[in-house]
Write a protein that holds these residues in place. Structure first.
Motif, short mmCIF file in Angstrom:
data_model
loop_
_atom_site.label_atom_id
_atom_site.label_comp_id
_atom_site.label_asym_id
_atom_site.label_seq_id
_atom_site.Cartn_x
_atom_site.Cartn_y
_atom_site.Cartn_z
N TRP A 49 0.81 -1.23 0.00
CA TRP A 49 0.00 0.00 0.00
C TRP A 49 0.84 1.27 0.00
O TRP A 49 0.34 2.34 -0.37
N ASP A 154 -8.24 4.74 7.94
CA ASP A 154 -7.26 5.18 6.94
C ASP A 154 -7.92 5.51 5.60
O ASP A 154 -7.42 6.32 4.82
N GLN A 216 -4.06 -1.53 14.44
CA GLN A 216 -2.63 -1.28 14.57
C GLN A 216 -2.27 -0.51 15.86
O GLN A 216 -1.12 -0.23 16.13
N TRP A 224 -5.00 4.84 18.43
CA TRP A 224 -3.82 4.69 17.56
C TRP A 224 -3.53 6.05 16.93
O TRP A 224 -4.39 6.64 16.26
N ARG A 226 -1.56 7.19 14.45
CA ARG A 226 -1.59 7.41 13.00
C ARG A 226 -3.03 7.39 12.50
O ARG A 226 -3.39 8.15 11.60
N TRP A 230 -4.88 10.18 10.34
CA TRP A 230 -5.66 9.96 9.11
C TRP A 230 -7.05 10.58 9.27
O TRP A 230 -7.61 11.14 8.31
#
Ligand code: GLY
Length: 390
Positions: A49, A154, A216, A224, A226, A230
């Motif tokens: 990805w 995401d 994740q 999380w 990240r 996002w």
């Protein structure tokens, strides 16, 4: 140092470093670096990805410097990604991450018909992942169908591929699918306090919400970092393309949650809820959040155009203080990264150190290509010198 002067100094350092990095790495599609040298996923994992990010860096550098070697390297990388377009199982919801920084950017810069075709094929495939029962875009593939009901936060960053395709073709199905997914994400992924869930599972036949997963991050119910980045960035983008005020307010809530959890050091943990004695970092989260916060700050600042390319949908005023706070937070994180987490030597390929892909992976704190991409994007955004890829 004055903010403007600091930004220009960092841009000079970026240009000096990448002159050497790009010479050494012609033909590679890097994911990480080991002992200062990029790896290459061209043959090992062409479907991964992250394979668009180095292309995006090359286009940013071409836009910044006008040097043909960056453009040639970006075009070579784009050609290689045709193998993904020909792989049904290689295509998943991350088509935006793969094809916006490569084919679509090439098309926007050069007008090449082949690049437009690639972008539209990727958008059509992404649209085909939409499940009208549940109104979500399916995230990943699993031949046994076990994750047919999974959507992930995401994906908010992949929706601009659909907004682009809709504007490019006039076919509103792309737009309608993007906003249906964004509405679902707003309802099921963003909690009361503005924090984001990573994975949500819907029943693929009835569309009913089943459960959520920590993914994740550290655990179910955690945050999380990240994913939070996002969320704040992705909802800002959906606002930019739709002018739907609900997306703006969702981005603001996600951003406020992020800001209230930034440690004094400016270094971002892998999860805002990880145990207090765990010092694991994810520099990529800091870089992505910074770039997203700068976009949101521009929207809230009330300027007429965003990044010099799109009309600002926000007509209301009165957000100047909030816009300033978001920009200050982004600069704080970027300065921390620039001073202590960047490898500025010209003989190392990586820029950001200490990226972490997932909390429960065996390997933590290593260079990851999207950390480098978003750090450069954020610095260029601060100087209003980026090419807007999303
Ligand atoms: N999109 C997957 C990740 O952020 O790791």
């Amino acid at each position: 140092m004055d903010r403007h002067l600091w930004t220009e100094t960092v841009i000079d350092k970026i240009m000096e470093k990448y002159r050497e990095v790009v010479k050494r790495n012609r033909n590679k599609i890097p994911y990480t670096a080991v002992n200062g040298r990029f790896d290459d996923l061209s043959d090992k994992n062409i479907n991964w990805w992250t394979n668009g990010f180095y292309g995006g860096m090359l286009w940013q550098l071409f836009h910044l410097t006008g040097l043909g070697e960056y453009r040639e390297a970006a075009e070579e990388l784009e050609d290689k990604l045709d193998a993904v377009l020909m792989s049904y199982n290689g295509m998943d919801h991350d088509s935006g991450f793969r094809f916006l920084p490569t084919a679509v950017t090439d098309y926007k810069i050069t007008g090449k018909a082949a690049s437009k075709n690639r972008g539209l094929l990727a958008a059509a495939n992404l649209a085909g992942r939409f499940n009208p029962k549940g109104n979500y875009i399916r995230a990943w593939n699993d031949e046994n169908g076990n994750n047919a009901g999974w959507a992930i936060i995401d994906c908010m960053m992949n929706l601009p591929l659909l907004y682009w395709a809709s504007e490019e073709t006039g076919d509103e199905r792309f737009y309608n699918i993007a906003v249906s997914h964004a509405d679902t994400a707003m309802r099921y992924f963003i909690r009361e306090d503005g924090s984001a869930r990573h994975i949500v599972e819907f029943h693929p036949e009835s569309g009913e919400f089943i459960q959520d997963f920590g993914g994740q991050g550290y655990a179910k119910g955690s945050s999380w970092t990240r994913g939070q980045a996002w969320a704040l960035y992705g909802f800002s983008l959906s606002y930019l393309y739709t002018a739907d005020r609900n997306y703006l307010d969702t981005a603001r809530r996600a951003a406020a949650y992020f800001l209230s959890n930034i440690p004094e050091s400016g270094f971002i943990p892998v999860d805002f809820c990880q145990p207090a004695d765990c010092i694991l970092e994810d520099t990529t989260a800091g870089a992505i959040a910074s770039s997203g916060l700068l976009l949101l700050s521009q929207i809230l600042s009330g300027r007429e155009t965003i990044l010099g390319i799109r009309k600002n949908p926000l007509q209301e005023t009165g957000f100047a203080k909030e816009a300033g706070q978001l920009e200050d937070a982004a600069v704080k994180m970027l300065k921390a990264l620039e001073e202590k987490r960047c490898s500025w030597e010209t003989d190392t390929d990586e820029l950001l150190e200490k990226g972490t892909a997932a909390f429960h992976d065996k390997l933590h704190e290593f260079p990851i290509i999207y950390g480098d991409y978003y750090f450069i994007e954020a610095i260029l955004r601060l100087a209003v010198k980026e090419f807007f890829i999303w």
